[in-house]
Design an enzyme around this catalytic site. Structure first.
Site, PDB file in Angstrom:
ATOM      1  CE  LYS A 165       9.613  79.272 111.453  1.00  0.00           C
ATOM      2  NZ  LYS A 165      10.321  80.351 110.703  1.00  0.00           N
ATOM      3  CD  GLU A 193       5.429  71.571 110.151  1.00  0.00           C
ATOM      4  OE1 GLU A 193       6.308  71.041 110.844  1.00  0.00           O
ATOM      5  OE2 GLU A 193       5.359  71.425 108.922  1.00  0.00           O
TER       6      GLU A 193
HETATM    7  P1  NAD Z   1      13.447  77.756 102.191  1.00  0.00           P
HETATM    8  O1  NAD Z   1      14.155  76.656 102.894  1.00  0.00           O
HETATM    9  O2  NAD Z   1      13.039  77.605 100.769  1.00  0.00           O
HETATM   10  O3  NAD Z   1      14.340  79.092 102.258  1.00  0.00           O
HETATM   11  C1  NAD Z   1      15.019  79.482 103.422  1.00  0.00           C
HETATM   12  C2  NAD Z   1      15.994  80.590 103.032  1.00  0.00           C
HETATM   13  O4  NAD Z   1      16.670  81.029 104.230  1.00  0.00           O
HETATM   14  C3  NAD Z   1      17.091  80.117 102.059  1.00  0.00           C
HETATM   15  O5  NAD Z   1      17.237  81.065 101.012  1.00  0.00           O
HETATM   16  C4  NAD Z   1      18.337  80.044 102.920  1.00  0.00           C
HETATM   17  O6  NAD Z   1      19.538  80.308 102.204  1.00  0.00           O
HETATM   18  C5  NAD Z   1      18.051  81.135 103.948  1.00  0.00           C
HETATM   19  N1  NAD Z   1      18.796  80.931 105.213  1.00  0.00           N
HETATM   20  C6  NAD Z   1      18.904  79.781 105.927  1.00  0.00           C
HETATM   21  N2  NAD Z   1      19.701  79.987 107.009  1.00  0.00           N
HETATM   22  C7  NAD Z   1      20.059  81.298 106.972  1.00  0.00           C
HETATM   23  C8  NAD Z   1      20.848  82.119 107.822  1.00  0.00           C
HETATM   24  N3  NAD Z   1      21.437  81.634 108.928  1.00  0.00           N
HETATM   25  N4  NAD Z   1      20.993  83.433 107.501  1.00  0.00           N
HETATM   26  C9  NAD Z   1      20.421  83.945 106.378  1.00  0.00           C
HETATM   27  N5  NAD Z   1      19.689  83.204 105.534  1.00  0.00           N
HETATM   28  C10 NAD Z   1      19.491  81.904 105.827  1.00  0.00           C
HETATM   29  O7  NAD Z   1      12.205  78.088 103.112  1.00  0.00           O
HETATM   30  P2  NAD Z   1      10.732  78.582 102.712  1.00  0.00           P
HETATM   31  O8  NAD Z   1       9.903  77.400 102.425  1.00  0.00           O
HETATM   32  O9  NAD Z   1      10.842  79.671 101.728  1.00  0.00           O
HETATM   33  O10 NAD Z   1      10.264  79.149 104.118  1.00  0.00           O
HETATM   34  C11 NAD Z   1      10.489  80.521 104.460  1.00  0.00           C
HETATM   35  C12 NAD Z   1       9.962  80.771 105.859  1.00  0.00           C
HETATM   36  O11 NAD Z   1       8.572  80.466 105.897  1.00  0.00           O
HETATM   37  C13 NAD Z   1      10.603  79.908 106.935  1.00  0.00           C
HETATM   38  O12 NAD Z   1      10.768  80.706 108.079  1.00  0.00           O
HETATM   39  C14 NAD Z   1       9.594  78.801 107.193  1.00  0.00           C
HETATM   40  O13 NAD Z   1       9.682  78.338 108.513  1.00  0.00           O
HETATM   41  C15 NAD Z   1       8.300  79.543 106.944  1.00  0.00           C
HETATM   42  N6  NAD Z   1       7.163  78.719 106.474  1.00  0.00           N
HETATM   43  C16 NAD Z   1       7.309  77.906 105.391  1.00  0.00           C
HETATM   44  C17 NAD Z   1       6.198  77.206 104.920  1.00  0.00           C
HETATM   45  C18 NAD Z   1       6.284  76.298 103.705  1.00  0.00           C
HETATM   46  O14 NAD Z   1       5.306  75.616 103.401  1.00  0.00           O
HETATM   47  N7  NAD Z   1       7.374  76.265 102.981  1.00  0.00           N
HETATM   48  C19 NAD Z   1       4.968  77.341 105.570  1.00  0.00           C
HETATM   49  C20 NAD Z   1       4.869  78.184 106.684  1.00  0.00           C
HETATM   50  C21 NAD Z   1       5.972  78.884 107.118  1.00  0.00           C
HETATM   51  O1  DAU Z   2       2.716  73.482 107.576  1.00  0.00           O
HETATM   52  C1  DAU Z   2       3.741  74.366 107.262  1.00  0.00           C
HETATM   53  C2  DAU Z   2       5.017  73.596 107.035  1.00  0.00           C
HETATM   54  O2  DAU Z   2       4.837  72.868 105.828  1.00  0.00           O
HETATM   55  C3  DAU Z   2       6.243  74.492 106.954  1.00  0.00           C
HETATM   56  O3  DAU Z   2       6.438  75.123 108.192  1.00  0.00           O
HETATM   57  C4  DAU Z   2       7.484  73.667 106.581  1.00  0.00           C
HETATM   58  O4  DAU Z   2       8.592  74.526 106.398  1.00  0.00           O
HETATM   59  C5  DAU Z   2       7.198  72.922 105.302  1.00  0.00           C
HETATM   60  O5  DAU Z   2       8.293  72.098 104.989  1.00  0.00           O
HETATM   61  C6  DAU Z   2       5.929  72.083 105.437  1.00  0.00           C
HETATM   62  O6  DAU Z   2       6.111  70.997 106.357  1.00  0.00           O
HETATM   63  P1  DAU Z   2       5.564  69.509 106.032  1.00  0.00           P
HETATM   64  O7  DAU Z   2       6.330  68.561 106.838  1.00  0.00           O
HETATM   65  O8  DAU Z   2       4.082  69.472 106.101  1.00  0.00           O
HETATM   66  O9  DAU Z   2       5.975  69.465 104.472  1.00  0.00           O
HETATM   67  P2  DAU Z   2       6.608  68.316 103.565  1.00  0.00           P
HETATM   68  O10 DAU Z   2       6.571  68.846 102.165  1.00  0.00           O
HETATM   69  O11 DAU Z   2       7.907  67.849 104.091  1.00  0.00           O
HETATM   70  O12 DAU Z   2       5.564  67.139 103.709  1.00  0.00           O
HETATM   71  C7  DAU Z   2       4.187  67.308 103.362  1.00  0.00           C
HETATM   72  C8  DAU Z   2       3.470  65.994 103.689  1.00  0.00           C
HETATM   73  O13 DAU Z   2       3.930  64.968 102.781  1.00  0.00           O
HETATM   74  C9  DAU Z   2       3.772  65.460 105.077  1.00  0.00           C
HETATM   75  O14 DAU Z   2       2.619  64.808 105.583  1.00  0.00           O
HETATM   76  C10 DAU Z   2       4.879  64.434 104.854  1.00  0.00           C
HETATM   77  C11 DAU Z   2       4.541  63.884 103.476  1.00  0.00           C
HETATM   78  N1  DAU Z   2       5.712  63.455 102.678  1.00  0.00           N
HETATM   79  C12 DAU Z   2       6.753  64.315 102.563  1.00  0.00           C
HETATM   80  C13 DAU Z   2       7.872  63.953 101.814  1.00  0.00           C
HETATM   81  C14 DAU Z   2       9.045  64.908 101.700  1.00  0.00           C
HETATM   82  C15 DAU Z   2       5.694  62.230 102.020  1.00  0.00           C
HETATM   83  O15 DAU Z   2       4.726  61.465 102.117  1.00  0.00           O
HETATM   84  N2  DAU Z   2       6.793  61.874 101.285  1.00  0.00           N
HETATM   85  C16 DAU Z   2       7.878  62.694 101.171  1.00  0.00           C
HETATM   86  O16 DAU Z   2       8.855  62.301 100.468  1.00  0.00           O
END
Ligand code: NAD
Ligand code: DAU
Length: 341
Positions: free
Chosen positions: A155, A126
């Site tokens: 980020k 993103e």
């Molecule tokens: P998540 O929200 O599930 O988990 C985040 C974790 O960080 C939680 O356990 C929370 O307690 C901890 N945390 C938050 N603030 C904190 C602080 N100040 N100190 C210590 N711990 C803290 O997130 P996720 O989906 O597991 O994402 C993990 C990482 O990967 C993030 O950096 C996110 O930006 C990145 N990322 C996520 C996705 C995705 O699709 N979920 C994709 C690409 C990158």
């Molecule tokens: O691309 C990586 C990112 O993917 C990570 O960095 C983020 O931490 C992670 O949350 C995710 O971001 P998105 O915004 O893409 O994810 P989200 O699951 O919130 O939404 C996925 C898609 O679905 C997006 O186009 C928004 C849409 N959406 C989401 C929600 C929560 C809906 O249509 N309805 C919803 O209720």
């Protein structure tokens, strides 16, 4: 490189990474440092090998807590900790700036002070903004920074700080940028676990806008294997884009999940679009494939089947995740109540 300081390891991807290391990479000992925000969940760390994994509750933006923990000995830091939900960043950016930016800088300073050998920053596609809907463009490592949400901007700022720590102070850093992860233990504010949890309970599934936004989905363990390769073999100062070549429109994802669950498409509830909603993400993973020899192991079909099965089998985990603060968030975000839990 065997003593790891993993931040955010009680969250979705961090806990999957910890599990993968304990199962598949016997040489590592882990300190798992997590503040346990609403997204952190000790249930995600059940039944782990206590000889190789220790949990410490702490805040990455708190210098004293970080330094005290690093003093226990750390070869590498892997920073997963973040505020991670775009919609929450639109409602209020404060915590995103504190954790994602200040927290990253605190970790970078502490890494330097304590002579940590490598710093891996878990970033996101993103930071590169949005691609046009109907063309063949992909994000590459040299795509410009164009973050569109407060989450993405925080980020991107963190990536700049990591770059500066490498360039100015010679810290050995690696950045990984991934697309949308899916798999077990993802907090049900994110779209895929939200739709599975709601569909299993015959509750409406909120779909933003026209539902034609595209995301590039990857099974969480495939992401984790790429992070391990980046830790072990990544070039210092490098950024790696990680993706499984799996672009899907949101509407297609919902329809597939509903079909697999045997639920009607009438559960889909079109709602107001997310402000600034990015249209399309698509990652070119050629560099991580060529340099680190990474390939995803799951297909969309196999990963989705495993994910759905996990949510079916773990109704109690879902019930707990959807109680408490989640109910307030849901009501404010969607103007509807979460079903009875
Ligand atoms: P998540 O929200 O599930 O988990 C985040 C974790 O960080 C939680 O356990 C929370 O307690 C901890 N945390 C938050 N603030 C904190 C602080 N100040 N100190 C210590 N711990 C803290 O997130 P996720 O989906 O597991 O994402 C993990 C990482 O990967 C993030 O950096 C996110 O930006 C990145 N990322 C996520 C996705 C995705 O699709 N979920 C994709 C690409 C990158
Ligand atoms: O691309 C990586 C990112 O993917 C990570 O960095 C983020 O931490 C992670 O949350 C995710 O971001 P998105 O915004 O893409 O994810 P989200 O699951 O919130 O939404 C996925 C898609 O679905 C997006 O186009 C928004 C849409 N959406 C989401 C929600 C929560 C809906 O249509 N309805 C919803 O209720």
């Amino acid at each position: 490189m065997n003593k790891l300081f993993i931040t955010g390891g009680a969250g979705f991807i961090g806990s999957a990474f910890v599990r993968m290391l304990l199962d598949e990479a016997p040489g590592y000992e882990i300190i798992n440092f997590d503040a346990l925000t609403y997204a952190g969940n000790l249930d995600n760390l059940d039944n782990l090998d206590a000889k190789r994994h220790r949990f410490i509750r702490g805040d990455i933006a708190n210098r004293a807590e970080v330094l005290a923990t690093l003093d226990e000995g750390t070869d590498a830091i892997i920073n997963f900790a973040a505020e991670s939900h775009v919609d929450r960043s639109i409602a209020s950016a404060d915590e995103f700036l504190r954790t994602n930016i200040i927290g990253t800088q605190v970790l970078l300073d502490a890494a330097r002070e304590r002579g940590v050998k490598r710093f891996v920053q878990i970033s996101t596609d993103e930071v590169m903004g949005s691609l046009p809907e109907d063309d063949a463009a992909f994000f590459t490592e040299s795509s410009p920074y164009e973050p569109n949400s407060p989450y993405a901007a925080s980020k991107a700022a963190a990536e700049h700080l990591v770059r500066a720590a490498h360039h100015t102070f010679g810290l050995d850093t690696v950045v990984t940028r991934c697309g949308n992860n899916y798999g077990p233990r993802q907090f049900p504010e994110k779209f895929l676990p939200l739709m599975i949890s709601n569909a299993l309970r015959d509750e409406p599934i909120p779909l933003y806008g026209d539902g034609r936004n595209v995301r590039d989905w990857i099974y969480v363990e495939d992401h984790c294997r790429a992070i391990l390769l980046a830790l072990e073999k990544g070039r210092a100062g490098e950024i790696y884009n990680i993706g499984a070549r799996n672009q899907r429109r949101n509407i297609e994802v919902v329809e597939t999940v509903l079909r697999l669950l045997g639920k009607p498409t009438s559960l889909v509830r079109p709602v107001k679009d997310r402000p600034g909603h990015d249209r399309r993400y698509a990652i070119d993973p050629a560099m991580v494939e060529a340099q680190l020899g990474w390939r995803p192991q799951e297909t969309w079909e196999s990963g989705l089947a495993k994910t759905i099965e996990w949510y079916r089998q773990n109704a109690e985990w879902v019930r707990r995740a959807r109680s408490g603060e989640y109910r307030e968030f849901y009501a404010k975000q969607y103007g509807m109540e979460v079903g009875s839990v």
